[in-house]
Write a protein that holds these residues in place. Sequence first.
Motif, PDB file in Angstrom:
ATOM      1  N   ASP A 177      16.163-104.575-166.433  1.00 12.15           N
ATOM      2  CA  ASP A 177      17.023-105.067-165.074  1.00 12.15           C
ATOM      3  C   ASP A 177      17.629-103.743-164.476  1.00 12.15           C
ATOM      4  OD1 ASP A 177      18.484-106.460-163.461  1.00 12.15           O
ATOM      5  OD2 ASP A 177      19.935-106.842-164.791  1.00 12.15           O
ATOM      6  N   ASP A 178      16.518-102.912-163.732  1.00 12.98           N
ATOM      7  CA  ASP A 178      17.020-101.747-163.543  1.00 12.98           C
ATOM      8  C   ASP A 178      17.926-101.658-162.147  1.00 12.98           C
ATOM      9  OD1 ASP A 178      14.917-102.617-161.669  1.00 12.98           O
ATOM     10  OD2 ASP A 178      14.203-100.787-161.056  1.00 12.98           O
ATOM     11  N   GLU A 179      18.034-102.621-161.637  1.00 14.99           N
ATOM     12  CA  GLU A 179      18.981-102.871-160.334  1.00 14.99           C
ATOM     13  C   GLU A 179      20.232-103.535-160.653  1.00 14.99           C
ATOM     14  OE1 GLU A 179      17.071-104.586-157.168  1.00 14.99           O
ATOM     15  OE2 GLU A 179      15.467-103.100-156.840  1.00 14.99           O
ATOM     16  N   GLY A 180      20.255-104.326-161.877  1.00 11.47           N
ATOM     17  CA  GLY A 180      21.191-105.140-162.364  1.00 11.47           C
ATOM     18  C   GLY A 180      21.481-106.414-161.962  1.00 11.47           C
ATOM     19  N   ARG A 181      20.744-106.894-161.023  1.00 12.81           N
ATOM     20  CA  ARG A 181      20.897-108.203-160.466  1.00 12.81           C
ATOM     21  C   ARG A 181      21.177-109.278-161.375  1.00 12.81           C
ATOM     22  NH1 ARG A 181      17.557-107.567-154.753  1.00 12.81           N
ATOM     23  NH2 ARG A 181      18.754-105.759-154.276  1.00 12.81           N
ATOM     24  N   TRP A 231      19.935-102.571-169.162  1.00 14.72           N
ATOM     25  CA  TRP A 231      20.631-102.669-167.717  1.00 14.72           C
ATOM     26  C   TRP A 231      20.917-101.449-167.079  1.00 14.72           C
ATOM     27  CZ3 TRP A 231      26.326-102.847-167.260  1.00 14.72           C
ATOM     28  CH2 TRP A 231      27.003-103.062-166.299  1.00 14.72           C
ATOM     29  N   LYS A 232      20.020-101.413-165.866  1.00 11.25           N
ATOM     30  CA  LYS A 232      20.321 -99.898-165.107  1.00 11.25           C
ATOM     31  C   LYS A 232      20.195 -98.950-165.729  1.00 11.25           C
ATOM     32  CE  LYS A 232      23.655-101.794-161.813  1.00 11.25           C
ATOM     33  NZ  LYS A 232      25.080-101.334-161.221  1.00 11.25           N
TER      34      LYS A 232
END
Length: 181
Positions: free
Chosen positions: A122-126, A98-99
């Motif tokens: 999940d680099d953007e955290g959506r 995550w992020k």
Amino acid sequence: MWRYLLPVAALLGLIVFFYLSLGRDMQTLPSPLIGKPAPQFELPSLEDPARMIANRELAGRMYILNVWGSWCVGCRQEHGTLVELARRAEIPILGLNWKDEREAALHWLQTLGDPYIASAFDDEGRVAIDWGVYGAPETFLVDATGRIIHKQIGPLDLQIWERDFMPLIRSGRPAGGVANP
């Protein structure tokens, strides 16, 4: 006279409210997702951005989703526990990175060990938002029907695992809540 009693009564009400709140387990946060279907996702693999990871690949199987990041102090604290659980092979552990920075996360796994059957990036955290993540680490137990039956906020250790997760894994029954250290 009443105009003086009203502020005093309000102050006494606040004192009683705060006093009663002290007896409550402040570590427990309700999760609206307990008992509901786990949000579906498809994200690039941390290891190979061209390969997609989807939790539907685990349909029909109970699994753990562990939300982590290389920047997360609590994630480092629980990582040895996850490595041990992976060694035991009691249940598949799916990672949700995550992020994070991809290179830092890969270095983390190479250095500390990789307990995950796969890690989604999940680099953007959506996706984390869909799962109701407050912060890392968080660990979800999803049953074979695809429903979230337990959520651990904060670092996981073997005591928490044995107390909160294993009875659910053995019985398949939902906990009805969220647990914390």
